[in-house]
Design an enzyme around this catalytic site. Sequence first.
Site, PDB file in Angstrom:
ATOM      1  N   GLN A   1      39.526  29.805  37.699  1.00  0.00           N
ATOM      2  CA  GLN A   1      39.107  30.596  38.857  1.00  0.00           C
ATOM      3  C   GLN A   1      40.256  30.670  39.871  1.00  0.00           C
ATOM      4  OE1 GLN A   1      34.775  29.493  40.054  1.00  0.00           O
ATOM      5  NE2 GLN A   1      35.605  27.698  39.005  1.00  0.00           N
ATOM      6  N   ASN A   2      41.278  29.858  39.644  1.00  0.00           N
ATOM      7  CA  ASN A   2      42.378  29.763  40.603  1.00  0.00           C
ATOM      8  C   ASN A   2      43.318  30.954  40.459  1.00  0.00           C
ATOM      9  OD1 ASN A   2      41.216  27.343  41.267  1.00  0.00           O
ATOM     10  ND2 ASN A   2      42.629  26.114  40.037  1.00  0.00           N
ATOM     11  N   VAL A   3      43.881  31.351  41.569  1.00  0.00           N
ATOM     12  CA  VAL A   3      44.764  32.533  41.588  1.00  0.00           C
ATOM     13  C   VAL A   3      46.210  32.133  41.905  1.00  0.00           C
ATOM     14  CG1 VAL A   3      42.890  34.104  42.223  1.00  0.00           C
ATOM     15  CG2 VAL A   3      44.174  32.966  44.042  1.00  0.00           C
TER      16      VAL A   3
ATOM     17  N   TYR B   1      46.711  36.451  52.397  1.00  0.00           N
ATOM     18  CA  TYR B   1      47.221  36.298  51.029  1.00  0.00           C
ATOM     19  C   TYR B   1      48.723  36.005  51.007  1.00  0.00           C
ATOM     20  CZ  TYR B   1      42.784  37.206  48.887  1.00  0.00           C
ATOM     21  OH  TYR B   1      41.481  37.066  48.498  1.00  0.00           O
TER      22      TYR B   1
ATOM     23  N   ARG C   1      48.872  32.358  51.601  1.00  0.00           N
ATOM     24  CA  ARG C   1      48.478  31.580  50.413  1.00  0.00           C
ATOM     25  C   ARG C   1      49.500  31.722  49.292  1.00  0.00           C
ATOM     26  NH1 ARG C   1      42.800  33.433  48.904  1.00  0.00           N
ATOM     27  NH2 ARG C   1      42.995  31.828  47.292  1.00  0.00           N
TER      28      ARG C   1
ATOM     29  N   ASN D   1      35.081  15.876  38.624  1.00  0.00           N
ATOM     30  CA  ASN D   1      35.072  16.329  40.006  1.00  0.00           C
ATOM     31  C   ASN D   1      35.207  15.106  40.908  1.00  0.00           C
ATOM     32  OD1 ASN D   1      34.316  17.530  42.546  1.00  0.00           O
ATOM     33  ND2 ASN D   1      33.436  19.211  41.359  1.00  0.00           N
TER      34      ASN D   1
ATOM     35  N   HIS E   1      39.772  35.357  38.045  1.00  0.00           N
ATOM     36  CA  HIS E   1      39.765  35.979  39.371  1.00  0.00           C
ATOM     37  C   HIS E   1      41.122  36.519  39.781  1.00  0.00           C
ATOM     38  CE1 HIS E   1      36.012  33.327  40.322  1.00  0.00           C
ATOM     39  NE2 HIS E   1      35.721  34.365  39.577  1.00  0.00           N
TER      40      HIS E   1
ATOM     41  N   CYS F   1      50.661  57.079  45.218  1.00  0.00           N
ATOM     42  CA  CYS F   1      49.603  57.871  45.874  1.00  0.00           C
ATOM     43  C   CYS F   1      49.448  57.533  47.348  1.00  0.00           C
ATOM     44  CB  CYS F   1      48.260  57.612  45.169  1.00  0.00           C
ATOM     45  SG  CYS F   1      47.578  55.979  45.514  1.00  0.00           S
TER      46      CYS F   1
HETATM   47  C1  BV8 Z   1      30.373  39.557  40.654  1.00  0.00           C
HETATM   48  C2  BV8 Z   1      39.611  35.184  44.106  1.00  0.00           C
HETATM   49  C3  BV8 Z   1      29.172  41.346  39.723  1.00  0.00           C
HETATM   50  C4  BV8 Z   1      40.006  35.600  45.488  1.00  0.00           C
HETATM   51  C5  BV8 Z   1      37.307  34.383  44.199  1.00  0.00           C
HETATM   52  C6  BV8 Z   1      25.815  39.415  46.588  1.00  0.00           C
HETATM   53  C7  BV8 Z   1      26.620  40.544  46.425  1.00  0.00           C
HETATM   54  C8  BV8 Z   1      27.616  40.605  45.462  1.00  0.00           C
HETATM   55  C9  BV8 Z   1      27.824  39.522  44.630  1.00  0.00           C
HETATM   56  C10 BV8 Z   1      27.027  38.418  44.811  1.00  0.00           C
HETATM   57  C11 BV8 Z   1      26.022  38.339  45.760  1.00  0.00           C
HETATM   58  N1  BV8 Z   1      25.436  37.120  45.678  1.00  0.00           N
HETATM   59  C12 BV8 Z   1      26.030  36.413  44.703  1.00  0.00           C
HETATM   60  C13 BV8 Z   1      26.983  37.201  44.177  1.00  0.00           C
HETATM   61  C14 BV8 Z   1      27.853  36.854  43.130  1.00  0.00           C
HETATM   62  C15 BV8 Z   1      29.143  36.300  43.752  1.00  0.00           C
HETATM   63  C16 BV8 Z   1      28.926  34.823  44.009  1.00  0.00           C
HETATM   64  O1  BV8 Z   1      28.894  34.055  43.069  1.00  0.00           O
HETATM   65  N2  BV8 Z   1      28.753  34.425  45.283  1.00  0.00           N
HETATM   66  C17 BV8 Z   1      28.530  33.031  45.575  1.00  0.00           C
HETATM   67  C18 BV8 Z   1      29.226  32.686  46.897  1.00  0.00           C
HETATM   68  C19 BV8 Z   1      27.039  32.778  45.642  1.00  0.00           C
HETATM   69  N3  BV8 Z   1      30.153  36.526  42.767  1.00  0.00           N
HETATM   70  C20 BV8 Z   1      30.885  37.639  42.816  1.00  0.00           C
HETATM   71  O2  BV8 Z   1      30.870  38.441  43.716  1.00  0.00           O
HETATM   72  C21 BV8 Z   1      31.762  37.847  41.608  1.00  0.00           C
HETATM   73  N4  BV8 Z   1      31.564  39.171  41.094  1.00  0.00           N
HETATM   74  O3  BV8 Z   1      29.385  38.873  40.690  1.00  0.00           O
HETATM   75  O4  BV8 Z   1      30.394  40.839  40.158  1.00  0.00           O
HETATM   76  C22 BV8 Z   1      28.541  41.991  40.930  1.00  0.00           C
HETATM   77  C23 BV8 Z   1      29.225  42.987  41.571  1.00  0.00           C
HETATM   78  C24 BV8 Z   1      28.609  43.620  42.647  1.00  0.00           C
HETATM   79  C25 BV8 Z   1      27.330  43.228  43.066  1.00  0.00           C
HETATM   80  C26 BV8 Z   1      26.670  42.171  42.410  1.00  0.00           C
HETATM   81  C27 BV8 Z   1      27.282  41.549  41.345  1.00  0.00           C
HETATM   82  C28 BV8 Z   1      33.225  37.713  41.974  1.00  0.00           C
HETATM   83  C29 BV8 Z   1      33.495  36.310  42.439  1.00  0.00           C
HETATM   84  C30 BV8 Z   1      35.008  36.111  42.553  1.00  0.00           C
HETATM   85  C31 BV8 Z   1      35.396  35.918  44.007  1.00  0.00           C
HETATM   86  N5  BV8 Z   1      36.835  35.591  44.077  1.00  0.00           N
HETATM   87  N6  BV8 Z   1      38.621  34.112  44.183  1.00  0.00           N
HETATM   88  C32 BV8 Z   1      40.736  34.516  46.236  1.00  0.00           C
HETATM   89  O5  BV8 Z   1      40.943  33.407  45.695  1.00  0.00           O
HETATM   90  O6  BV8 Z   1      41.105  34.775  47.390  1.00  0.00           O
HETATM   91  S1  BV8 Z   1      36.201  33.128  44.331  1.00  0.00           S
HETATM   92  C33 BV8 Z   1      37.010  31.736  44.794  1.00  0.00           C
HETATM   93  O7  BV8 Z   1      36.024  30.877  45.317  1.00  0.00           O
HETATM   94  C34 BV8 Z   1      37.609  30.954  43.649  1.00  0.00           C
HETATM   95  O8  BV8 Z   1      38.202  31.777  42.696  1.00  0.00           O
HETATM   96  C35 BV8 Z   1      36.460  30.151  43.107  1.00  0.00           C
HETATM   97  O9  BV8 Z   1      35.722  30.904  42.189  1.00  0.00           O
HETATM   98  C36 BV8 Z   1      35.635  29.957  44.351  1.00  0.00           C
HETATM   99  C37 BV8 Z   1      35.900  28.602  44.945  1.00  0.00           C
HETATM  100  O10 BV8 Z   1      35.241  27.717  44.123  1.00  0.00           O
HETATM  101  P1  BV8 Z   1      35.993  26.431  43.592  1.00  0.00           P
HETATM  102  O11 BV8 Z   1      37.189  26.856  42.822  1.00  0.00           O
HETATM  103  O12 BV8 Z   1      34.988  25.623  42.935  1.00  0.00           O
HETATM  104  O13 BV8 Z   1      36.539  25.723  44.880  1.00  0.00           O
HETATM  105  P2  BV8 Z   1      35.689  25.006  46.003  1.00  0.00           P
HETATM  106  O14 BV8 Z   1      36.593  24.860  47.161  1.00  0.00           O
HETATM  107  O15 BV8 Z   1      34.369  25.695  46.160  1.00  0.00           O
HETATM  108  O16 BV8 Z   1      35.365  23.560  45.397  1.00  0.00           O
HETATM  109  C38 BV8 Z   1      36.437  22.695  45.104  1.00  0.00           C
HETATM  110  C39 BV8 Z   1      35.868  21.671  44.166  1.00  0.00           C
HETATM  111  O17 BV8 Z   1      36.925  20.816  43.745  1.00  0.00           O
HETATM  112  C40 BV8 Z   1      34.813  20.793  44.810  1.00  0.00           C
HETATM  113  O18 BV8 Z   1      33.754  20.577  43.911  1.00  0.00           O
HETATM  114  C41 BV8 Z   1      35.577  19.484  45.063  1.00  0.00           C
HETATM  115  O19 BV8 Z   1      34.712  18.362  44.994  1.00  0.00           O
HETATM  116  C42 BV8 Z   1      36.535  19.470  43.923  1.00  0.00           C
HETATM  117  N7  BV8 Z   1      37.783  18.734  44.152  1.00  0.00           N
HETATM  118  C43 BV8 Z   1      38.524  18.698  45.283  1.00  0.00           C
HETATM  119  N8  BV8 Z   1      39.618  17.942  45.067  1.00  0.00           N
HETATM  120  C44 BV8 Z   1      39.563  17.507  43.776  1.00  0.00           C
HETATM  121  C45 BV8 Z   1      38.388  18.009  43.195  1.00  0.00           C
HETATM  122  N9  BV8 Z   1      38.031  17.745  41.917  1.00  0.00           N
HETATM  123  C46 BV8 Z   1      38.864  16.960  41.195  1.00  0.00           C
HETATM  124  N10 BV8 Z   1      40.007  16.440  41.689  1.00  0.00           N
HETATM  125  C47 BV8 Z   1      40.395  16.684  42.959  1.00  0.00           C
HETATM  126  N11 BV8 Z   1      41.525  16.151  43.443  1.00  0.00           N
END
Ligand code: BV8
Length: 252
Positions: A103-105, A69, A72, A215, A121, A152
């Site tokens: 979703q960005n941090v 972190y 980043r 996208n 997030h 603490c």
């Molecule tokens: C939750 C912060 C309730 C940190 C992030 C099993 C156990 C527990 C939970 C789960 C489980 N199975 C599923 C889940 C739910 C889980 C989830 O969704 N998992 C996924 C992987 C299946 N979600 C959670 O855990 C959430 N909480 O559900 O709580 C719960 C609680 C307990 C138990 C059950 C349920 C919390 C999710 C938050 C995680 N934190 N970020 C940090 O940043 O370090 S997530 C992080 O990844 C981002 O915030 C964002 O959300 C994600 C990345 O996704 P994108 O932003 O879309 O980025 P990515 O790289 O994937 O894609 C980029 C896109 O941009 C592409 O499409 C690309 O084509 C496009 N692109 C690229 N360049 C360009 C472009 N588009 C346009 N122009 C360009 N130039």
Amino acid sequence: MTVTFPSELIERLRAAQSVAILTGAGVSAESGMPTFRDAQTGLWARYDPAELASPAAFRANPVLVWQWYAYRRALAEAAAPNPGHYALAELEQRIPDTTLITQNVDGLHHRAGSRNVVELHGNLTRYRCSDDGAPVEVTIVEKDAPPRCPRCGGLIRPDVVWFGELLPQHAWNMALAATRRCSLFLCIGTSGVVRPAADLPLIAQADGAYTVEINLAPGALAGQLNLHLYGPSGTLLPALVVAAFGERSSIG
Ligand code: BV8
């Protein structure tokens, strides 16, 4: 590069009283911020972000997660908002009831001038105690290990939502309300994989909003929204704002 947009999108944007926007890492890609999809580089190449962004990883190896972190945060502070960020800030000037759900941090939407931003997030420039949960001011980010909470003694962590953690209730409520209220939902630069964020465009559509994805390439939302526009958000967003409202105002 002249971009032409479907007249339905232009008309809906001009007529919109309420707009909701969901952004993902793709909006910051043209600012030099690696997306989660991108292979991580250098020291971080061998780590899976989804592994590092978890309570288990922090418990197992707080120093490694803290350093990731810190790396980043340095990237985010060195980055500048790109024309896509500024175009979204301009959109808020044109349509006051615009809610930017991100979703960005990295904090780049705020730095571009967007005001009504919902950080689903969290934000990696804010910190909290991993034990008592209270916010902690961290001015100098010690590169090697997380500092201890002055109250603490708990380990300090970035104020972000890790996988398996609940989203901040207020942020989620605001995002859901904006999604339910809007007539136009823009989903920009997200792979649409992470829930519950990825549910928002589908909730908007079920509630009658016109939904648009911008996208680079089709992802999990392909074929599910009313309109899919493929190209870099740093190009398409400024072009869209100009196409709908004419020349840009001062922002950006
Ligand atoms: C939750 C912060 C309730 C940190 C992030 C099993 C156990 C527990 C939970 C789960 C489980 N199975 C599923 C889940 C739910 C889980 C989830 O969704 N998992 C996924 C992987 C299946 N979600 C959670 O855990 C959430 N909480 O559900 O709580 C719960 C609680 C307990 C138990 C059950 C349920 C919390 C999710 C938050 C995680 N934190 N970020 C940090 O940043 O370090 S997530 C992080 O990844 C981002 O915030 C964002 O959300 C994600 C990345 O996704 P994108 O932003 O879309 O980025 P990515 O790289 O994937 O894609 C980029 C896109 O941009 C592409 O499409 C690309 O084509 C496009 N692109 C690229 N360049 C360009 C472009 N588009 C346009 N122009 C360009 N130039």
